[in-house]
Design a protein around this motif. Sequence first.
Motif, PDB file in Angstrom:
ATOM      1  N   HIS A   1       0.811  -1.356  -0.127  1.00 58.29           N
ATOM      2  CA  HIS A   1       0.116   0.034  -0.145  1.00 58.29           C
ATOM      3  C   HIS A   1       0.956   1.318   0.103  1.00 58.29           C
ATOM      4  CE1 HIS A   1       0.467  -0.444   4.461  1.00 58.29           C
ATOM      5  NE2 HIS A   1       0.644   0.723   4.353  1.00 58.29           N
TER       6      HIS A   1
ATOM      7  N   THR B   1       2.250   7.809   1.934  1.00 59.22           N
ATOM      8  CA  THR B   1       1.699   6.718   2.564  1.00 59.22           C
ATOM      9  C   THR B   1       2.807   6.094   3.325  1.00 59.22           C
ATOM     10  OG1 THR B   1       1.957   5.462   0.437  1.00 59.22           O
ATOM     11  CG2 THR B   1       0.013   6.276   0.958  1.00 59.22           C
TER      12      THR B   1
ATOM     13  N   GLU C   1       2.908   8.260   6.442  1.00 61.09           N
ATOM     14  CA  GLU C   1       1.830   8.011   7.336  1.00 61.09           C
ATOM     15  C   GLU C   1       1.976   6.604   8.239  1.00 61.09           C
ATOM     16  OE1 GLU C   1      -1.972  10.070   5.231  1.00 61.09           O
ATOM     17  OE2 GLU C   1      -1.293   8.338   4.304  1.00 61.09           O
ATOM     18  N   HIS C   2       2.858   5.761   7.483  1.00 57.60           N
ATOM     19  CA  HIS C   2       2.985   4.498   8.425  1.00 57.60           C
ATOM     20  C   HIS C   2       3.578   4.752   9.652  1.00 57.60           C
ATOM     21  CE1 HIS C   2       3.203  -0.024   8.090  1.00 57.60           C
ATOM     22  NE2 HIS C   2       4.431   0.005   8.542  1.00 57.60           N
TER      23      HIS C   2
END
Length: 226
Positions: A181, A187, A190-191
């Motif tokens: 993803h 992204t 954000e992990h």
Amino acid sequence: MDKFAIIVAGGTGTRMGAPISKQYLEIGGKPILMHTLEAFFKEDEGTHLILVIPSSDFGFWNQLCEDYSFSIEHQVIAGGNSRFQSVKNGLNAIQKEEGLVAIHDGVRPFVKVEVIQESFKQAEIFGSAVAVIPLKDSLRKLTDNGKSFFQERQYFRLVQTPQTFQVSKIKKAFEVQELHHFTDDATVYEHQGLQVRLISGNPENIKITTPEDMDYASFLVSKKFF
């Protein structure tokens, strides 16, 4: 604060159907990649430019720079097997832990200088800055059983680059194992449990991927975008 820009161009551009990778195709009298590098150079001549391309393209790129008398200083780094790995290679080329780094698709040559400026400004304050634009069309969500449902488009944004971060935070983010993803740098960021800051991009900042995109790029050139 030191500023870096990682220009990612590790793909082969198979959808373009051209004899050379899309990042080397010519628009406005020079290869796409040169316009992209120039955009960040115009924003700040002191920004450290890092170009990530396949190692097999190094000789070809050097020849293009000679043929087009391209003299903007930049560091060339070998890309990886995925965008995640290519960006990670670019980040590993930054020896400092402090500073700001903009990560940008090499085939987005029409990014406005003002967008780059704002991305660095907001990332310095908030840790990140991701360029987005609103949707113009209606939006529907497809389900597994073949049905679809209306979605309120004001709650969605189309994501562009640059995606700009404080160096220490994005380097830490890329220490993890690559996951399916991880579609972009935001992204990955954000992990870590961090929230990304959104800024306004510019609609012309398309990712040139298909022959139709090249037609639109030619139109923008004819309108003297550069």
